[in-house]
Design an enzyme around this catalytic site. Sequence first.
Site, PDB file in Angstrom:
ATOM      1  N   THR A 157       0.841  -1.194   0.000  1.00  0.00           N
ATOM      2  CA  THR A 157       0.000   0.000   0.000  1.00  0.00           C
ATOM      3  C   THR A 157       0.878   1.246   0.000  1.00  0.00           C
ATOM      4  OG1 THR A 157      -0.212   0.241   2.416  1.00  0.00           O
ATOM      5  CG2 THR A 157      -1.746  -1.272   1.313  1.00  0.00           C
ATOM      6  N   GLY A 158       0.356   2.291  -0.624  1.00  0.00           N
ATOM      7  CA  GLY A 158       1.139   3.519  -0.734  1.00  0.00           C
ATOM      8  C   GLY A 158       2.433   3.292  -1.483  1.00  0.00           C
ATOM      9  N   ALA A 159       2.334   2.550  -2.604  1.00  0.00           N
ATOM     10  CA  ALA A 159       3.550   2.116  -3.308  1.00  0.00           C
ATOM     11  C   ALA A 159       3.955   3.042  -4.437  1.00  0.00           C
ATOM     12  CB  ALA A 159       3.358   0.702  -3.845  1.00  0.00           C
TER      13      ALA A 159
ATOM     14  N   GLY B 192       8.299   6.925  -2.325  1.00  0.00           N
ATOM     15  CA  GLY B 192       8.964   6.732  -1.048  1.00  0.00           C
ATOM     16  C   GLY B 192       9.272   5.297  -0.698  1.00  0.00           C
ATOM     17  N   ILE B 193       9.063   4.956   0.572  1.00  0.00           N
ATOM     18  CA  ILE B 193       9.383   3.615   1.064  1.00  0.00           C
ATOM     19  C   ILE B 193       8.522   2.566   0.364  1.00  0.00           C
ATOM     20  CG2 ILE B 193       9.249   2.117   3.101  1.00  0.00           C
ATOM     21  CD1 ILE B 193      10.092   4.543   4.778  1.00  0.00           C
TER      22      ILE B 193
ATOM     23  N   SER C 235       6.920   3.872  12.626  1.00  0.00           N
ATOM     24  CA  SER C 235       7.909   4.955  12.661  1.00  0.00           C
ATOM     25  C   SER C 235       8.614   4.905  14.002  1.00  0.00           C
ATOM     26  CB  SER C 235       7.203   6.308  12.504  1.00  0.00           C
ATOM     27  OG  SER C 235       8.056   7.384  12.876  1.00  0.00           O
TER      28      SER C 235
ATOM     29  N   TYR D 106       0.650  11.939  14.792  1.00  0.00           N
ATOM     30  CA  TYR D 106       1.355  10.925  13.990  1.00  0.00           C
ATOM     31  C   TYR D 106       1.928   9.843  14.894  1.00  0.00           C
ATOM     32  CZ  TYR D 106       4.917   9.179  10.687  1.00  0.00           C
ATOM     33  OH  TYR D 106       5.717   8.395   9.884  1.00  0.00           O
TER      34      TYR D 106
END
Length: 254
Positions: A8-10, A13-14, A149, A162
């Site tokens: 996910t969120g590919a 960034g990471i 994180s 966050y």
Amino acid sequence: MAKTALITGAAKGIGRAAALELARRGYRVCIHYNTSEEEAERTRAEAVDILRAQEGDVPAEGLVICLKADLRSGEEVKALADRLISAWGCPDVIVNNAGVSQIAQIQDVTEDQWDLVQGSDLKSVYQVIRAFIPAMIERKSGSIVNVSSMWGQVGGSCESVYSAAKGGVISFTKALAKELGPSGIRVNCVAPGCIMTDMMKDFSAETLRELAEETPLGRIGEPEEAAKAIAFLASEDASFITGQVLGVNGGMVI
């Protein structure tokens, strides 16, 4: 048949680095995005090139799928899961990477901002796992890697919202490892430190220098370094590892 991975969120960034690293290791990859379609397509093209170098001229849709969804929405996550399972079956690996950051003093954080961060960083992990876990349990195997994180471990001043979401990801990881272990499913967590992604694009050069100086290894990390940790935890090399938090922070949190 090659193993499959959902990241996910590919698009950037990471997440992007993880998708490409898993492709290098022979996984067919599903690249999830929500708003960054152009970047997702670029990641898709790179992953296809990597996999074709290994497998020959295979149709692109057999190697990489790009799927859009707002992970805060149960309906959209279900639609994503239905499409992926219909195409490839349940993924062998799920990397829950999508998220947003929030830098502000708590009195300046609105309820809408709180909901955005909690929804994007924590609720999204719940939504994705809930959608796929029945199929994983039926198969009696799977590896889930959640991206938290270092601020989820120790808390960050002016990043309380966050930190709360990412701390929740860590606790959720540990609880699920206990719950899903008997079904042969491993659940682990990577906790990156200062990594050079879009989340740091608004930091001044001076702030970046200060962060590097605070890091025992003396520099900011790269997305590829977090991606290698994700790929390790996803792999059979970590077959007896579950419920763990792997810090990729240059020694800033020990």
